[in-house]
Design a protein around this motif. Structure first.
Motif, PDB file in Angstrom:
ATOM      1  N   SER A   1       0.816  -1.135  -0.088  1.00  0.00           N
ATOM      2  CA  SER A   1      -0.233  -0.035  -0.053  1.00  0.00           C
ATOM      3  C   SER A   1       0.727   1.469  -0.124  1.00  0.00           C
ATOM      4  N   LYS A   2       0.212   2.410  -0.289  1.00  0.00           N
ATOM      5  CA  LYS A   2       1.066   3.504  -0.407  1.00  0.00           C
ATOM      6  C   LYS A   2       1.876   4.047   0.941  1.00  0.00           C
ATOM      7  N   ASP A   3       1.303   3.816   2.135  1.00  0.00           N
ATOM      8  CA  ASP A   3       1.788   4.137   3.184  1.00  0.00           C
ATOM      9  C   ASP A   3       2.535   2.888   3.834  1.00  0.00           C
ATOM     10  N   GLY A   4       2.803   1.768   3.004  1.00  0.00           N
ATOM     11  CA  GLY A   4       3.715   0.804   3.480  1.00  0.00           C
ATOM     12  C   GLY A   4       3.244  -0.011   4.525  1.00  0.00           C
ATOM     13  N   ARG A   5       2.154   0.146   5.012  1.00  0.00           N
ATOM     14  CA  ARG A   5       1.481  -0.706   6.034  1.00  0.00           C
ATOM     15  C   ARG A   5       0.943  -1.795   6.032  1.00  0.00           C
ATOM     16  N   GLU A   6       0.566  -1.984   4.430  1.00  0.00           N
ATOM     17  CA  GLU A   6      -0.165  -3.351   4.220  1.00  0.00           C
ATOM     18  C   GLU A   6       0.238  -4.082   2.779  1.00  0.00           C
ATOM     19  N   LEU A   7       0.099  -5.169   2.722  1.00  0.00           N
ATOM     20  CA  LEU A   7       0.347  -6.051   1.596  1.00  0.00           C
ATOM     21  C   LEU A   7      -0.985  -6.566   0.958  1.00  0.00           C
ATOM     22  N   VAL A   8      -1.287  -6.307  -0.528  1.00  0.00           N
ATOM     23  CA  VAL A   8      -2.178  -6.861  -1.201  1.00  0.00           C
ATOM     24  C   VAL A   8      -1.725  -8.157  -1.953  1.00  0.00           C
ATOM     25  N   ALA A   9      -2.645  -9.254  -1.909  1.00  0.00           N
ATOM     26  CA  ALA A   9      -1.988 -10.428  -2.970  1.00  0.00           C
ATOM     27  C   ALA A   9      -3.055 -10.948  -3.455  1.00  0.00           C
ATOM     28  N   GLY A  10      -2.830 -11.573  -4.879  1.00  0.00           N
ATOM     29  CA  GLY A  10      -3.528 -12.390  -5.467  1.00  0.00           C
ATOM     30  C   GLY A  10      -3.331 -13.814  -5.555  1.00  0.00           C
ATOM     31  N   SER A  11      -4.072 -14.626  -5.477  1.00  0.00           N
ATOM     32  CA  SER A  11      -3.547 -16.293  -5.084  1.00  0.00           C
ATOM     33  C   SER A  11      -4.153 -17.081  -6.078  1.00  0.00           C
TER      34      SER A  11
END
Length: 492
Positions: A235-245
């Motif tokens: 994420s832009k703030d670096g606090r999260e990751l989004v992933a496709g599986s």
């Protein structure tokens, strides 16, 4: 003063134009979207992109009106570099300098088509190639467990050589954190690893020279069976990751809480690509082998538990999505051999119709695209535009918008199974350049965010850079300038 500046620009433009490979069929109509006949031969398109995004692109990449009219008294595009420099020095715009649109109009014509220069050559397939947000670093990921971080500003020196931990099949994706301190990498495993990209260690061997933290996406709360991660983004703030599986899901991982904060059973097949739509991280785009692109609004997921909208138009699975960053437009690469441009304001609330076209058996992993499928169209195509010419086979080939700084996002570029990189004009659909060097599929490529430079990586193991003439030493075989009548008439 003008003569010196003009000679410099004319000399460089002449060299660049000599290297540009332009299909003559595309040069006759700049307001046309590229199409192909069933025989594979180019034909003149019958439509053009007359949409809000076309106007936005023109505003971002066309010069000031006073500069357009220099010397003629009437609008005339494109404006030559000589006239733009003269207009700037005469302060036609009243600013005393080029605006961002002036700059894009000038720089977007100096395409990175010269070269290539070899950056690295590995014995295994290259799957990932990405510049950092500021262009100072470049990341390449290979099937043979290696991820290399190159320092662009220090002559492409290898700053970090990472040996991936618990690799399954290949590196499927990498992503730098916004502060460029950490690198996340994924493979066909439910574990995403994070390594310190800014440490002093050059050789990063998992849990020997450095710790590679493992983020487990297979929480027992969600079934806990083995699956693979195809795509991962900070994420832009670096606090999260989004992933496709490969379990048909989208995952959001909270890095501060060190746990999965959201899991969406998003599609009916593999989720090959996923990304945040803009800096807010509220909207998520996803693309799947079920052929649908979906938009997810995290602010109302708990209440609705379904996508904010669905976008239909691809006939086969989606391999990659790139956002324009405005929370409105994005592009997708599809196994139907097309790139499509989307406006999320055209999305449906759910799947309203299916293509219903399959009268043949086809597997993109080992078969060529069936000739009878090339003329098929989706009965409910919601895309804004379609771009054809490249091939999407064997692997999840990626496509992108060109940089905003130097081009105003005027172009779309993509790798291809036929070992080339293709550059399309966003508005006209014209194929403006084809970069040929590799001997195997080009899965990924990356355009420098500020400089006129593009790097491509291939299954042949080569990582090479393409530049505009004058931004580096020219290869000996390309040192001779070729002058064309087209260049002389247009730019002098």
């Amino acid at each position: 003063m003008y003569a010196t500046a003009s000679a410099l620009y004319i000399d460089e433009m002449g060299y660049a134009m000599s290297r540009l490979e332009i299909d003559s069929d595309h040069c006759e109509d700049e307001n046309a979207i590229h199409e192909e006949s069933s025989s594979g031969q180019s034909k003149m398109p019958s439509t053009f992109l007359d949409n809000e995004i076309a106007q936005i692109t023109k505003l971002k990449s066309n010069p000031h009106q006073q500069l357009v009219q220099v010397g003629t008294g009437r609008p005339q595009l494109p404006v030559s570099p000589v006239k733009m420099l003269a207009g700037r020095e005469s302060n036609y715009s009243g600013r005393g300098r080029f605006s961002s649109a002036d700059r894009c109009h000038l720089l977007s014509r100096y395409l990175p088509v010269n070269g290539p220069w070899l950056i690295d050559q590995m014995s295994s397939r290259a799957y990932v190639s990405q510049f950092s947000a500021d262009g100072s670093l470049f990341i390449a990921g290979f099937q043979g467990s290696h991820i290399r971080i190159y320092n662009v500003d220090r002559g492409w020196k290898v700053q970090k050589n990472i040996l991936a931990k618990n690799l399954r099949w290949t590196i499927t994706d990498t992503c730098l954190s916004p502060d460029q301190h950490y690198l996340a990498y994924a493979s066909m495993s439910p574990i995403v690893h994070i390594v310190n990209a800014g440490s002093a260690e050059t050789e990063s061997l998992a849990n020997v020279t450095e710790i590679h933290d493992g983020l487990d996406f297979s929480s027992n709360d969600y079934g806990g069976y083995s699956f693979g991660i195809f795509c991962v983004k900070f994420s832009k703030d670096g606090r999260e990751l989004v992933a496709g599986s490969s379990d048909n899901s989208i995952y959001v991982y909270d890095l501060e809480a060190n746990k999965i904060s959201l899991r969406i059973l998003a599609h009916t097949s593999d989720v090959n690509t996923v990304c945040f739509a803009d800096e807010t991280s509220h909207l998520i785009y996803s693309g799947s082998d079920d052929s649908f692109c979906k938009v997810w609004d995290r602010r109302c997921l708990i209440a609705k538990a379904k996508p904010a909208g669905v976008l239909m138009g691809h006939l086969e699975g989606i391999t990659f999505i790139d956002t324009r960053g405005d929370g409105r437009y994005f592009i997708s690469n599809g196994k139907d051999q097309t790139i499509k441009l989307w406006d999320i304001r055209k999305m449906s609330s759910n799947v309203t119709c299916n293509p219903g076209y399959r009268s043949y058996e086809w597997d993109y992993r080992w078969m060529d695209y069936p000739p009878q499928a090339k003329d098929l169209t989706h009965p409910c195509d919601q895309s804004v535009a379609t771009y054809r010419g490249h091939s999407v086979l064997r692997t999840l080939i990626r496509c992108y918008f060109s940089p905003a700084f130097s081009t105003g996002q005027k172009y779309i570029y993509t790798g291809s199974h036929n070992a080339c990189v293709y550059i399309y004009d966003l508005v006209s659909g014209a194929q403006v350049a084809t970069l040929k060097h590799h001997k195997s599929p080009v899965r990924d490529c990356s355009w420098h965010p500020f400089n006129t430079m593009l790097v491509s990586s291939s299954w042949d193991g080569d990582v090479v850079k393409w530049e505009f003439a004058g931004s580096g030493d020219r290869p000996a075989s390309l040192s001779k300038r070729v002058w064309t009548r087209h260049f002389y008439d247009e730019y002098i």
